[in-house]
Design an enzyme around this catalytic site. Structure first.
Site, PDB file in Angstrom:
ATOM      1  CG  HIS A 295      -2.033  -1.001   1.152  1.00  0.00           C
ATOM      2  ND1 HIS A 295      -3.208  -0.786   0.475  1.00  0.00           N
ATOM      3  CD2 HIS A 295      -2.114  -2.259   1.661  1.00  0.00           C
ATOM      4  CE1 HIS A 295      -3.990  -1.841   0.575  1.00  0.00           C
ATOM      5  NE2 HIS A 295      -3.345  -2.776   1.292  1.00  0.00           N
ATOM      6  CG  ASP A 348      -3.392  -4.123   5.030  1.00  0.00           C
ATOM      7  OD1 ASP A 348      -2.493  -3.268   5.182  1.00  0.00           O
ATOM      8  OD2 ASP A 348      -4.449  -3.893   4.429  1.00  0.00           O
ATOM      9  CD  GLU A 349      -5.882  -5.733   1.253  1.00  0.00           C
ATOM     10  OE1 GLU A 349      -7.002  -6.222   0.969  1.00  0.00           O
ATOM     11  OE2 GLU A 349      -5.628  -4.516   1.117  1.00  0.00           O
ATOM     12  CB  VAL A 350       2.459  -7.593   1.874  1.00  0.00           C
ATOM     13  CG1 VAL A 350       3.818  -7.424   1.205  1.00  0.00           C
ATOM     14  CG2 VAL A 350       2.232  -6.494   2.913  1.00  0.00           C
ATOM     15  CD  GLU A 399      -3.747  -8.993   6.155  1.00  0.00           C
ATOM     16  OE1 GLU A 399      -4.326  -8.628   5.137  1.00  0.00           O
ATOM     17  OE2 GLU A 399      -3.833  -8.376   7.251  1.00  0.00           O
TER      18      GLU A 399
END
Length: 558
Positions: A295, A348-350, A399
């Protein structure tokens, strides 16, 4: 008054029952005067019928009320005492609520005697530090100044200025303008309330990266949060930066805000200070977030060397010391602005796929005998070390816990969002946790009804008392992909208020039983109260949140 802070339980055991005895005396006297003999009743949340519904949001911990109506002087004055009573936070808070309560103009009537002419506020401590465990408890008593009760008039007593602010909000909700007499009245008096929050962390995430929100809009959101006692804490979780834009000035790296959408959609350092100060005056902490290593594409618009390559713009380049120097500098600059002890590092969301396809990153991984998953862990842990070195407690999305909980710093606060069941596991492993289950507490999910928001419980699945203490509370999240200045408030409210009561009030006091007959009328009333205070809260029962009414009708029946 002793400078030693009151223990809330001891306060209940003495003050509440002492004043209940006083109220009993008042009941006896009211019988002599011909008033209803059931003047006071203990309220336990099991209300049967409209007359017993208490229109205070969120519901206080413990309260009694009567059946009298008393008048409030429109020239209401403030009487302060205690070590912290003379704080500007108290005086300005009183003035704000005075303007809210007496919003309607009416001619001054000579010779009229009012039941309440002044509000007494007693604050025992002069410590104005706004931290995670700040004492927000307060007691509130409202009766006629010339009545027969031993304690007369309106008074708020709190250990801290922030407890006094919570008491002012409750006092403000109890004051109603009577259009017949053109005066402010308090119904069901006398009132005695003792109150404190269930959780220390009660947050709202506000995303200013997906859509820029002007300073005034952020302040409007903060103001509305204080009405619902949503946060400390009220906590405004300011998600300032994401892959789409980097709107914040960072003095140590002045090209970072080249990542803003335009030069008109930016926050200066002074703007950030202003927001933090504005929030503190309302008892609200600001928890800032920079989300790393994913992000973060917007960072490279000012410093392209932060990108692994032109075609791999995030995650940030894990191989370069420059990357971590920038992270450290950002945190050092932000530490001067944000005093709250928690700082959110995202995580998150890596998606690390492009790391393995970028030649110099692939070589670095081989030299360090790391997989991309190992490198993700390395980045998160190194960022945590930087935050801790600056006296911050790191908060990370779940995460990080799900991927490498055994190596996370034990001070880490795990922020749940993917679904239920994470906080019980994290607490069992000794981590503190914040609950934000996206299925119910993501406000950008417009199809989630208020009932689902209200019934959600941060402590669900936790029976061990020591584990319950590790759940700091919860947070509703206003992600900004489809919300900007035109609709952010009506997307937040009134569903955020449903979560606010879940985080403030005891579960026993706010049972989900008979929600349509007990909770819904109170939430509808609170939504209309927000509207009267200028907050564009949407109708409670809209099929999709933030939709306007489908036709004409009363605010209370939408």
């Amino acid at each position: 008054m002793s400078t030693k802070l009151m223990n809330f339980d001891n306060l209940i055991s003495f003050s509440f029952y002492f004043l209940t005895l006083c109220c009993f005396v008042s009941v006896v006297e009211s019988r002599k005067l011909g008033f209803n003999s059931s003047l006071f009743q203990e309220v336990n949340g099991d209300n049967d019928g409209d007359d017993s519904i208490v229109y205070i949001w969120p519901l206080p911990s413990k309260y009694t009320y009567g059946n009298n109506t008393i008048s409030i002087n429109h020239d209401l004055s403030l009487e302060i005492s205690g070590n912290g009573g003379y704080s500007i936070i108290v005086s300005e808070g009183f003035q704000r609520y005075r303007e809210i309560i007496f919003k309607h103009h009416s001619r001054k009537k000579s010779g009229v005697l009012y039941d309440v002419n002044k509000l007494k506020i007693i604050v025992n401590s002069d410590n104005e530090t706004l931290n995670l465990n700040v004492d927000e408890s307060y007691s509130l008593f409202i009766t006629a100044e010339n009545g027969s009760s031993i304690i007369q008039g309106a008074s708020i007593e709190a250990n801290t200025v922030f407890g006094a602010l919570r008491g002012l909000e409750t006092f403000g909700q109890l004051c109603s303008f009577d259009y017949g007499t053109k005066s402010v009245q308090v119904y069901k008096a006398p009132w005695y309330i003792q109150d404190e929050p269930k959780f220390v962390f009660r947050g709202l995430l506000l995303d200013t990266s997906r859509h820029f929100l002007p300073i005034d809009v952020i302040k409007q959101v903060i103001e509305s949060m204080s009405y619902a006692k949503l946060v400390i804490n009220n906590v405004l979780h300011w998600h300032i930066i994401d892959e789409q834009s980097f709107p914040l000035e960072v003095p140590s790296h002045p090209y970072l805000w080249k990542g803003s959408y335009t030069k008109f959609e930016r926050y200066t350092v002074e703007d950030a200070y202003d927001i933090v100060d504005f929030a503190k005056m309302r008892g609200i902490n600001v928890m800032a977030e920079i989300d790393v290593p994913g992000h973060a594409e917007s960072w490279g618009r000012g410093y392209p060397e932060l990108w692994p390559s032109e075609t791999c713009r995030e995650p940030l380049d894990v191989t370069k010391n420059f990357t971590f120097d920038v992270v450290s500098s950002i945190l050092a600059d932000m530490r001067k602005i944000f005093p709250f002890e928690l700082f959110h590092l995202g995580g998150d969301e890596v998606n690390t796929d492009c790391w393995s396809s970028t030649p110099h990153v692939k070589q670095w991984l081989q030299e360090h005998n790391m997989t991309t998953k190992d490198a993700y862990q390395y980045f998160v842990l190194r960022a945590q070390e930087i935050a801790i070195s600056k006296n911050w407690t790191p908060v990370n999305w779940e995460e990080t816990y799900n991927s490498f909980k055994g190596n996370l710093n034990p001070r880490t606060v795990v922020h749940n969002w993917l679904g239920p069941g994470v906080c019980p596991k994290a607490a069992a492993d000794g981590f503190r946790c914040i609950y934000s289950n996206q299925g119910v507490w993501y406000l950008d999910h417009l199809d989630v009804p208020w009932e689902d928001v209200y019934k959600s419980e941060p402590l669900e699945g936790i029976s061990d008392g020591s584990h319950k203490k590790l759940v700091l509370g919860g947070e509703v999240c206003m992600w900004g992909e489809t919300a900007d200045s035109s609709d952010v408030q009506q997307t937040i409210w009134p569903r955020a208020a449903a979560a606010a009561e879940r985080m403030w009030s005891s579960r026993d006091m706010t049972s989900a039983r008979n929600m349509s007959s007990t909770v819904l009328p109170r939430l509808e009333y609170f939504r209309c109260l927000l509207n009267r205070r200028g907050v564009p809260a949407a109708p409670v029962n809209s099929y999709y949140a933030r939709r306007p009414p489908v036709g004409p009708g009363s605010c209370y029946l939408q």
